[in-house]
Design an enzyme around this catalytic site. Structure first.
Site: not given
Length: 180
Positions: A136, A109, A79, A159, A174
């Protein structure tokens, strides 16, 4: 430096070859985002990405670094406002759906300030399994794999890897239930 980037080793993005690749991608992305003809959009997308399956739709405004590190399966839907930072590989399986403003990020980084100042970085791939759906505003961090059929709720920050067939929400994302 380009060879180092492609090998997943630390590299500096100010390399002339990478800069040329970035300019090429920026020109193709700009042309793609401005084009309204579906046939021409598909041609531009095929020239930009490493692979794109049939029946895939990517709505404008799409952004990426190089394009050639992105592989998208068949019948995917991406989208508005997607950002794919593809210094590392980004792979979407078949029938993946991404909501508006999803970010798939592969750049890593260094934590060491001297290394950051010197311009070093590396990458870790992002992989999204077949039939996954990211709501979204989802952000997927470097090195993450999301399993097939998994649903990630809007606004989640992924993550760590998510298994197949689950629903995950939150920051960090989670698992809240199995879809099996």
């Amino acid at each position: 430096m380009k060879d180092r980037m492609l090998a997943g080793l630390p590299y500096r993005p100010d390399d002339p070859d990478l800069a040329a690749d970035g300019r090429r991608a920026a020109a193709l992305v700009a042309a793609y985002n401005a084009e309204s003809d579906p046939h021409r959009r598909h041609e531009l997308l095929t020239g930009l990405l490493g692979a794109v399956g049939g029946g895939t739709t990517i709505r404008s405004d799409f952004r990426c670094d190089y394009g050639y590190r992105i592989s998208i399966g068949a019948y995917c839907f991406v989208n508005w406002g997607a950002v794919f930072l593809d210094v590392g590989p980004i792979v979407l399986g078949d029938s993946v759906q991404l909501g508006p403003n999803v970010q798939l990020l592969t750049a890593v980084h260094p934590l060491d300030p001297a290394e950051r100042r010197a311009g070093w970085q590396h990458a870790a791939p992002v992989t999204i399994g077949d039939n996954a759906w990211l709501g979204g505003g989802v952000i997927v961090l470097p090195g993450v794999t999301i399993g097939a059929d998994t649903v990630v709720g809007a606004g989640a920050v992924v993550t760590a890897d998510l298994p197949a067939g689950v629903t995950a929400v939150g920051n960090p994302a989670r698992v809240v239930r199995s879809l099996g």
